[in-house]
Design an enzyme around this catalytic site. Sequence first.
Site, PDB file in Angstrom:
ATOM      1  N   HIS A  69       0.842  -1.199   0.000  1.00 55.05           N
ATOM      2  CA  HIS A  69       0.000   0.000   0.000  1.00 55.05           C
ATOM      3  C   HIS A  69       0.881   1.255   0.000  1.00 55.05           C
ATOM      4  O   HIS A  69       0.666   2.186  -0.798  1.00 55.05           O
ATOM      5  CB  HIS A  69      -0.906  -0.033   1.233  1.00 55.05           C
ATOM      6  CG  HIS A  69      -1.627   1.259   1.512  1.00 55.05           C
ATOM      7  ND1 HIS A  69      -2.964   1.418   1.279  1.00 55.05           N
ATOM      8  CD2 HIS A  69      -1.187   2.435   2.031  1.00 55.05           C
ATOM      9  CE1 HIS A  69      -3.326   2.648   1.617  1.00 55.05           C
ATOM     10  NE2 HIS A  69      -2.259   3.281   2.088  1.00 55.05           N
ATOM     11  N   GLU A  70       1.868   1.301   0.879  1.00 55.60           N
ATOM     12  CA  GLU A  70       2.741   2.473   0.960  1.00 55.60           C
ATOM     13  C   GLU A  70       3.587   2.635  -0.296  1.00 55.60           C
ATOM     14  O   GLU A  70       3.810   3.754  -0.767  1.00 55.60           O
ATOM     15  CB  GLU A  70       3.641   2.378   2.199  1.00 55.60           C
ATOM     16  CG  GLU A  70       2.890   2.415   3.514  1.00 55.60           C
ATOM     17  CD  GLU A  70       2.022   3.652   3.667  1.00 55.60           C
ATOM     18  OE1 GLU A  70       2.411   4.721   3.152  1.00 55.60           O
ATOM     19  OE2 GLU A  70       0.948   3.541   4.275  1.00 55.60           O
ATOM     20  N   GLU A  81      -6.002   6.962  -0.739  1.00 53.18           N
ATOM     21  CA  GLU A  81      -5.911   5.814   0.158  1.00 53.18           C
ATOM     22  C   GLU A  81      -6.660   4.617  -0.424  1.00 53.18           C
ATOM     23  O   GLU A  81      -6.175   3.477  -0.371  1.00 53.18           O
ATOM     24  CB  GLU A  81      -6.450   6.170   1.539  1.00 53.18           C
ATOM     25  CG  GLU A  81      -5.624   7.188   2.303  1.00 53.18           C
ATOM     26  CD  GLU A  81      -4.199   6.737   2.536  1.00 53.18           C
ATOM     27  OE1 GLU A  81      -3.973   5.513   2.702  1.00 53.18           O
ATOM     28  OE2 GLU A  81      -3.300   7.589   2.544  1.00 53.18           O
TER      29      GLU A  81
END
Length: 302
Positions: free
Chosen positions: A144-145, A219
Site C-alpha cells: 500500500h505504501e 488511500e
Amino acid sequence: MSRARSRYAPDRGLTGRMVTTMFLIGLLYVVFVGVLLAALRGSWPIILIITGGLFIAQFWFSDRIAAYGMGAREVAPEQAPELHGTIDRICALADMPKPRVAIADSDVPNAFATGRSEKTALVCATTGLLRRLEPEELEGVLAHEMSHVAHRDVAVMTIASFLGVLAGVITRIALWGGFARSRPGNDPAGILLLLIPLISAVVYAISFLLTRLLSRYRELSADRAAALLTGRPSALASALTKVSGQMARIPTEDLRKAEPYNAFYFMPAFSAKESMGRLFSSHPTLEQRLDQLSRISTDLSR
C-alpha cells in the site's frame, strides 16, 4: 506527473484527481498572490521572498521534516532483515527501485511513505506495526505504501498543501507584521489589506478541503493497487482490521502525537465517525476500505 512504469495498476481516476487538484490549487495560488501584491504594493519583494522560500522549503524539505517528526530512523538490511526482505519482494513484484527503509520507535501500529520521487522515497513502519502483523499482512501494508511512491501522490499532496501553509503564514504577517498600520483607513488598498485575513481563511479552507478529498481517494487507490499487485486482498483487509482494533488500545496521548501526520499514515490515529467529521477526514472509513477489498477478492477468485 510522468513516472517510470511499474507493475502497479494504473489509476486514471487518481491521476485525474491529482491534475484537477493541482489546477485548482494553482488558481487559488494566483488569486491569493495577486491580492497580496495589490494590497502590499510596497512590500512585493517580501511577498516574493516569503512565497518562494516557503515553496522551496515545502517541496524539498517537507518530506524530511515529516519523517523526522514521526521519528523515522533509516535501517540497514542487517538491522531489519524481515522489513527489508518484504520491501525487496514488493519491489521485485512491482519492478521498481527500492526506497530507503526506516523504522519509527512507536507503539502506534502504522506505516507511511514520504519522498518527491522514487529516488528520494522512504518507506517506514513503526515498531508497533512490526510486532503485531503477520508477514502476509505486513506485505499488504507495505505494498500500500509503495503504491503511494509509484503513483507519486505523496509529492502531489506535499505541493497541494503548500497554499494552506502560505495562507496561514501571510495571515500572521498581515495581523502582526504592522502592514495594516502602514496605510490610511480610507485608502482602497488599505481596505483590501484589512481583508487579507478573511481571504487567507477562505483560501486555507478551500485548499484544505481539496487536499482532504484527494487524500481519501488516494488511500482507496493505494489499497486497490496493493491488493492487485500482491493478489492477496484478504491479507490487507486483515491488517486494516487488526490495526484499527489495536488503535483503541493505544494511550490517547500517543495518538495525539501521531494525529498531525494522519495524512501520511496507513491508518489515521483517530477515525471520524460523524458525517461532518468524515468530510474533513484524511482517510476513507474502515467499512469503505474493507468493502472495496471484498469486491476485489471476489473478482480475483473468478
